[in-house]
Scaffold this active site. Structure first.
Site, PDB file in Angstrom:
ATOM      1  N   TYR A 107       0.791  -1.018  -0.615  1.00 19.83           N
ATOM      2  CA  TYR A 107      -0.018  -0.068  -0.257  1.00 19.83           C
ATOM      3  C   TYR A 107       1.266   0.898   0.238  1.00 19.83           C
ATOM      4  CZ  TYR A 107      -4.116  -3.049   0.472  1.00 19.83           C
ATOM      5  OH  TYR A 107      -5.403  -3.432   0.529  1.00 19.83           O
ATOM      6  N   SER A 110     -13.016  -3.268   0.081  1.00 17.46           N
ATOM      7  CA  SER A 110     -14.258  -2.237  -0.923  1.00 17.46           C
ATOM      8  C   SER A 110     -16.048  -2.656  -0.622  1.00 17.46           C
ATOM      9  CB  SER A 110     -14.187  -2.855  -2.798  1.00 17.46           C
ATOM     10  OG  SER A 110     -14.376  -1.939  -3.290  1.00 17.46           O
ATOM     11  N   PRO A 111     -16.280  -2.167   0.282  1.00 19.94           N
ATOM     12  CA  PRO A 111     -17.055  -3.468   1.600  1.00 19.94           C
ATOM     13  C   PRO A 111     -17.970  -2.227   0.458  1.00 19.94           C
ATOM     14  CG  PRO A 111     -16.172  -1.959   2.984  1.00 19.94           C
ATOM     15  CD  PRO A 111     -15.053  -2.357   2.184  1.00 19.94           C
ATOM     16  N   GLY A 129     -18.773  -1.069  -2.498  1.00 16.99           N
ATOM     17  CA  GLY A 129     -19.058  -0.621  -3.939  1.00 16.99           C
ATOM     18  C   GLY A 129     -20.417  -0.604  -4.671  1.00 16.99           C
TER      19      GLY A 129
END
Length: 299
Positions: free
Chosen positions: A60, A215-216, A218
């Site tokens: 990251y 990425s909850p 989305g």
């Protein structure tokens, strides 16, 4: 089947109790990242809101020479607040790289994973990483070999618990055979707009593994992992409608939906601003009825 509302305040990863909503720290270090002060303020806001799970990875970062940028940032922010791994579970990952041109690479070689885990522990300032996750299976390396490296790291005391990311149903079962109870979590992409990995969520529930959807949001918000050309989420979904009825954000409704899917689910929404993670953390106090849950994903 409509999920039944379940308690949302805390969840378990292995034998560790953590907040039911964690912080996905990736946006604090990749393209579009905030300045360092705002990034640290965002981590501190998460702590103030009761967040005790922070997800990161050695990859990251933005530029090629910044390996571990996010891990160092988290370590500094925790040290500045006097927080440590006794109060906060920092989950990091190894097995992917970023050359600096916006692309991602994958390296599941056991020798690389061992070196990567040792370097991550040093950057985080810990003797043993609380939760270390294989970031992505490497098609050039037998999956069992990569998982075996994580078993060896656990045996050596470099890591305490093991997780997997971006894996399928059979890979989870394979890792379970190799790792036994040391396997505690799976992190796959999952959201109302990306439900394809529902089978892995169900398997985690069956096996007693934590499921960390990345990425909850989305379909509700753009993610740091979305391509620049990704179209904006729909502006008026059932999540927006229910948010207006509750007087909260659509993001909170989405996270409450996640928490209702299974006691195994611990969403890790990303944040670049203190206000964002404070809003996300507040979803732990929101319980949706069975009827509301059914309406959210009705065809």
């Amino acid at each position: 089947m409509t999920p039944t509302p379940v308690p949302t305040a805390v969840r378990a990863i292995g034998g560790i109790t953590v907040s039911a909503v964690g912080l996905g720290a990736m946006p604090l270090s990749v393209e579009g990242r905030p300045d360092r002060d705002q990034a640290v303020d965002t981590i501190h806001a998460a702590l103030d809101a009761g967040v005790t799970l922070i997800d990161t990875a050695d990859s990251y970062h933005w530029h090629a020479d910044e390996l571990g940028h996010n891990e160092r940032l988290i370590a500094r922010a925790l040290a500045a607040r006097g927080s440590g791994t006794d109060e906060v579970l920092v989950a990091t990952k190894g097995g992917r790289g970023r050359p600096g041109d916006g692309t991602w690479t994958v390296n599941g070689d056991p020798r690389h994973l061992r070196r990567a885990a040792e370097a991550s522990a040093a950057r985080l300032g810990v003797e043993a990483i609380g939760l270390y996750q294989l970031h992505k299976p490497d098609p050039a390396v037998p999956f069992a070999d990569s998982v075996g490296a994580l078993r060896d790291l656990a045996d050596a005391g470099t890591i305490r618990m093991v997780g997997l990311s971006n894996v399928d149903h059979e890979q989870i079962r394979t890792a379970r055979r190799i790792l036994g109870p040391r396997l505690v979590s799976v992190q796959n992409r999952f959201s109302p707009a990306h439900p394809a990995t529902r089978d892995t969520l169900d398997l985690c529930t069956e096996l007693g593994l934590a499921f960390l959807p990345w990425s909850p949001l989305g379909g509700i918000s753009l993610s740091a992992v979305d391509d620049p050309g990704t179209s904006a989420p729909a502006p008026d979904t059932p999540f927006h409608t229910l948010a207006r009825a509750h007087g909260v954000s659509p993001q909170q409704i989405c996270l409450a939906w996640h928490l209702a899917q299974s006691p195994a689910v611990i969403p890790i929404p990303g944040a670049r601003r203190p206000a964002s993670i404070r809003d996300s953390a507040a979803a732990t106090g929101l319980t949706l009825s069975a009827q509301e849950l059914a309406e959210l994903t009705a065809p």
